[in-house]
Design a protein around this motif. Sequence first.
Motif, short mmCIF file in Angstrom:
data_model
loop_
_atom_site.label_atom_id
_atom_site.label_comp_id
_atom_site.label_asym_id
_atom_site.label_seq_id
_atom_site.Cartn_x
_atom_site.Cartn_y
_atom_site.Cartn_z
N PRO A 115 0.80 -1.23 0.00
CA PRO A 115 0.00 0.00 0.00
C PRO A 115 0.83 1.27 0.00
O PRO A 115 0.43 2.28 -0.57
CB PRO A 115 -0.83 -0.13 1.28
CG PRO A 115 -0.07 -1.09 2.14
CD PRO A 115 0.60 -2.04 1.21
N VAL A 116 2.01 1.24 0.63
CA VAL A 116 2.84 2.44 0.65
C VAL A 116 3.37 2.75 -0.75
O VAL A 116 3.32 3.90 -1.21
CB VAL A 116 4.00 2.27 1.65
CG1 VAL A 116 4.95 3.48 1.59
CG2 VAL A 116 3.47 2.08 3.06
N ALA A 140 0.20 6.78 -6.81
CA ALA A 140 -0.96 7.67 -6.88
C ALA A 140 -0.55 9.13 -6.70
O ALA A 140 -1.01 10.02 -7.42
CB ALA A 140 -1.99 7.27 -5.83
N ASP A 141 0.31 9.39 -5.74
CA ASP A 141 0.76 10.77 -5.50
C ASP A 141 1.50 11.30 -6.72
O ASP A 141 1.37 12.49 -7.07
CB ASP A 141 1.67 10.82 -4.27
CG ASP A 141 0.94 10.46 -2.99
OD1 ASP A 141 -0.31 10.51 -2.98
OD2 ASP A 141 1.61 10.10 -2.00
N ALA A 168 -7.16 7.94 -7.65
CA ALA A 168 -6.73 9.33 -7.46
C ALA A 168 -6.83 10.12 -8.76
O ALA A 168 -7.28 11.28 -8.76
CB ALA A 168 -5.29 9.36 -6.92
N TRP A 184 -6.03 0.21 -8.91
CA TRP A 184 -5.05 0.57 -7.90
C TRP A 184 -5.31 1.99 -7.42
O TRP A 184 -6.05 2.75 -8.07
CB TRP A 184 -3.64 0.46 -8.49
CG TRP A 184 -3.23 -0.92 -8.88
CD1 TRP A 184 -2.97 -1.38 -10.14
CD2 TRP A 184 -3.02 -2.03 -8.01
NE1 TRP A 184 -2.62 -2.71 -10.12
CE2 TRP A 184 -2.65 -3.14 -8.81
CE3 TRP A 184 -3.13 -2.22 -6.62
CZ2 TRP A 184 -2.38 -4.39 -8.27
CZ3 TRP A 184 -2.85 -3.47 -6.08
CH2 TRP A 184 -2.48 -4.53 -6.90
N PRO A 185 -4.74 2.39 -6.31
CA PRO A 185 -4.96 3.76 -5.81
C PRO A 185 -4.64 4.85 -6.83
O PRO A 185 -5.25 5.92 -6.81
CB PRO A 185 -4.04 3.84 -4.59
CG PRO A 185 -3.94 2.43 -4.10
CD PRO A 185 -3.97 1.58 -5.33
N ALA A 186 -3.68 4.59 -7.73
CA ALA A 186 -3.33 5.59 -8.74
C ALA A 186 -4.52 5.89 -9.65
O ALA A 186 -4.73 7.05 -10.04
CB ALA A 186 -2.13 5.12 -9.56
N ARG A 226 2.13 1.70 -3.62
CA ARG A 226 1.00 2.04 -4.50
C ARG A 226 0.51 3.46 -4.25
O ARG A 226 0.09 4.16 -5.19
CB ARG A 226 -0.15 1.04 -4.29
CG ARG A 226 0.10 -0.34 -4.87
CD ARG A 226 0.20 -0.27 -6.39
NE ARG A 226 0.46 -1.57 -7.00
CZ ARG A 226 0.60 -1.79 -8.30
NH1 ARG A 226 0.54 -0.76 -9.14
NH2 ARG A 226 0.83 -2.99 -8.76
N GLN A 227 0.58 3.93 -3.03
CA GLN A 227 0.19 5.30 -2.75
C GLN A 227 1.20 6.28 -3.34
O GLN A 227 0.82 7.36 -3.81
CB GLN A 227 0.05 5.54 -1.24
CG GLN A 227 -0.48 6.91 -0.87
CD GLN A 227 -1.84 7.19 -1.48
OE1 GLN A 227 -2.74 6.35 -1.43
NE2 GLN A 227 -2.01 8.39 -2.07
N ARG A 228 2.48 5.91 -3.36
CA ARG A 228 3.48 6.77 -4.00
C ARG A 228 3.19 6.90 -5.50
O ARG A 228 3.38 7.97 -6.08
CB ARG A 228 4.88 6.22 -3.76
CG ARG A 228 5.39 6.48 -2.36
CD ARG A 228 6.90 6.47 -2.28
NE ARG A 228 7.46 5.15 -2.44
CZ ARG A 228 7.85 4.35 -1.44
NH1 ARG A 228 7.70 4.75 -0.20
NH2 ARG A 228 8.37 3.17 -1.68
#
Length: 770
Positions: free
Chosen positions: A307-308, A314-315, A360, A355-357, A310-312
Motif C-alpha cells: 500500500p505504501v 498515486a501521488d 486518485a 489501484w490507488p493511482a 501504491r500510494q506513491r
Amino acid sequence: MFSIPKTSVLFVLCTVHFSFKASGGTNLAQSCVLGKGWGVDALLSCAIPQGMEADFLNLVKSQSEISILRERGTGSNDPDWMAKVIKSYEEINRHRFSLLAFAQDIRDRPTVWGPWSEDLTIVYNEGIRIGRDYAALVSAWELHNEPELGWWPDMPDRYAAHAKALYLGLKAGARAAGKDTPVLLGALGLPPGPWLERSARNGLLAYADAWNVHYYGDASQFTGFLDSHVQAMRDLLKPEGGDLRPERGNLKPGGMAERRWPVKSSSASGLKFHVSDFTGAPRAPVLPIWATEVGVNTVTPDTWADPVRRQRQADWIVSTARQARAHPHMAVFMPFVLVHKDDGYALTESATKPWPAWDAYARYTRENPFPARPAIRPQVSGLRSPAPGLNPQRSSSPQISGFRSKIPGFRSPASSSPQVSGLRFQVSPLSPNPVVLQWLADAETASGHKLAAAYRWRADGRPIRGELRIYNFGDREISGRLVQTREPGDGGFNSSDCRFQVSAAPPSAAPPSDPLIVPPGGMISISLSFSLEDASGDGLREWRQFSFVEESGRRSELGFALERSPDLYPPQAAPLPVVEWTRGSPRFDHVPHAVPSDRKGAWQAINGVGVLFAKGALARFQLGARPFDSEYPSMAAASLPKGLPEHGWLRVAMRELGPVGARVRVDLVDKDGRRFTQWENLGQARGLPASAPRWLNLVDFHPYAWGRLDERRRLRPKDVREIQLRFFASQGPTLVDVELGVATAYGTNLDPAGEVRLNASPDAKTAPVE
C-alpha cells in the motif's frame, strides 16, 4: 481485407480547442463542442482478451472525465491482429471516446539499418491507405514511438525522412475520406537534447500538428521538463522558407545553434515570419503539447500490492496531472497505462480492481476540468497548388519518358506509386513540403552512430558510398537545384570530399547545377561518395547539409555527419580523475531511495551493489541477484571536483565475470543537479560487440528525466561534479569490471593492439579490461 464501418462519432481537432461530437456526417465545418484534455493510454487492443473492452470503457466512463484514449495502432499484416484492433476501435467509438492511434511498423523487408521500409513511396502509400480506411475511427494519429530511444534503432536523418513520408500520406488519405485528421510528432522519450536538434536539421518539426512527449522522471521536475520542450520549440521551429542553417557566430559543438536563428522571409507567401532572437522579436509558433505517456513504476513482484508503494504511484500521477493542467501549452495529458499484464506502471489490475493511482487520477479529473486550449498547430489558410513561383503551364500529369532525356537513368515510379490524382496539398506558410530527401548509406562502407547522427567509416577506410533520393509526394512536378554545405562538426574535422553522380552521369566534384525536375509521385536517385583523406587529424566529426531549393525558394533539408570511429583511431586517453567524497556521500540526485551498501576508494555504492576493488578509475563491482526496482536502483558514484575537459570523450570499458546480461549506463551530474546520459540504445555504433570499449563524445550527452530539468539542453563538461554508474543485470550475482578514461585529442602513441591501457588490473589473475 476488412471493411471499416462508419461510426456515429466525429472528432474534430480545432485550432482553438479540441472536441468531439456525435454526428453522422463528415463535414469538416461542423461546430465544435468543448472537450476535455484528460486521457489515458488504454492498451485495450493488445493488453486484454477480446470482448473485455467494454468493461474497462465503462470503468473509465463512470469514474472519470477522461475523453480520449490512446491505443496501439495499425501496420500489421496479421488478419487476426487487425480484426482485434478494429473491434477495439469500434468499441471505443461506441462509448464516445476520442481515439489516438499509432501509425507505425510499416515494413517492406528488413535491412541492415532497421526493419522499416527504405522505399518511402511504400511508406507514403501505406499512410494514404490507413489514413483513409481508418478515418471514421481514428481521431488523431501518432508517429513512431520514442525515436531517440531504442524503439527506432535507425539514424535521425532516416527517421525524419520516414516520418515526413508517413505524415504526408496520412494527411492525404484522411482528406480523401473528407477528414483532416491531425498527426502528432513521434513521442519524445527524453528531454530535448542533441537528438532533437539533429533531427530538426532534417526539417522534421514541420511535419507535426502537435508536440508529443513521454515522461517517466521525478514528479517535481515535470514543469521544468515541459518548459524545456517549449524552449526547444522556440529555438528549433522554423517557418516555411526559413533557413535551417544557424548563424556562424552562434555555432555550437555539433554544428547546431544553441539559441539564435536568422530572420528569413517566406518567399512562397510573401509574408515574413521571425524566429525569436531573444530581443523582443516575434517568436516562432509553439505547438500544443500532448503528454501521451506519463508514469512511474514503484513496485516489484515482491511488493506488488504494497500500500505504501501504491500510494506513491498515486501521488506521482496527481502531482504531474496538476502541473499539466497548470501549464499554458499542455493540451492532452495521458497516464501510462490503464491496464497491462504484470506491468508496474498500470493503473488497474483489472476492470474490477483499480489501484490507488487510478482512483486518485479519476477523482482529480472529475474535480478539475481541463482548461480549453489549442490542441493542434494553428493553420494559416492560404494558397493552393500550384505553389507561387512554379510554372502553371507545366502539365500536372507529365509523361515520364519526357524526363529521361534530362536525367539519364531516371527511375520511373514503381507499381506502388502513390495514387495522387485529385488530391491537392495546401500551400501556406505552415504547410509541410511534399519534397522529401532521403540518404541511404551503403552499410558495407559505413556504420551508423545514432545519437551523433553520424556515419562512420569502416575499418578499411574505403569511401562511404550511398544514394540520395529526392521524392515528390505532391501532385505537380517540382523543379529545383541540389545544394550542399559543409560545416565544422564536433572537433572541427573537415578533411573529407564528396562526389556526386546523378543517375548514370559521370561523377563530378560538385552537386548537379542544372535544374532537377521531379514528377508528381516520382523520385530522383543521386549517387554520393565521401572519401577519408586524412586519418591522423585532431578532429572527429563534420556536418553535411543538403538542400533541394525549388524555383519558388522553398527548401527541403537533409543533414547528417561524417565521423571517424574512435574505435579505429583511438584517442590518447588518461584515467578519469575520480576522487572520493570528502563530506558525506554522493548526492545521487533524484534517486528516490538511496540506501548505502558499500564504499571503497573513490566509489560509493547504493542499493545492494558491492565494491570489491577500486583503484582510481578502475573498479570491480558485485551485483546481487535482485529484481529490477526503479525506486531502489543499483548504482555507484564518484566525485569529479574539477569537472571534465570542454571537448573530449569518455572511454568506458566493461567486462562481466559472472552470468551474462549486465549493462552499465554512465550518468554525469553537474553542480546544479542536472543529469546527462547516453542511453543504452544511444551513442553506439551498430555492429560493435557488447564488450568493445565505448567512446562517448561529451557533446552527445543528453539531458535525462531523473534530474533537475530546465531550459538548458547542453552539457557543460566543466560543471560536472559527479559520475554515476547505473547497473542493469538480467542475471546474478554478477561481477563487473568497469574502467573509465578521458581523452581530448587523437594520438599515435598506441600499443601494438591499438589499445590505450589506463590502469593495472584489479588482481593478478585478471587481464586488463577490454
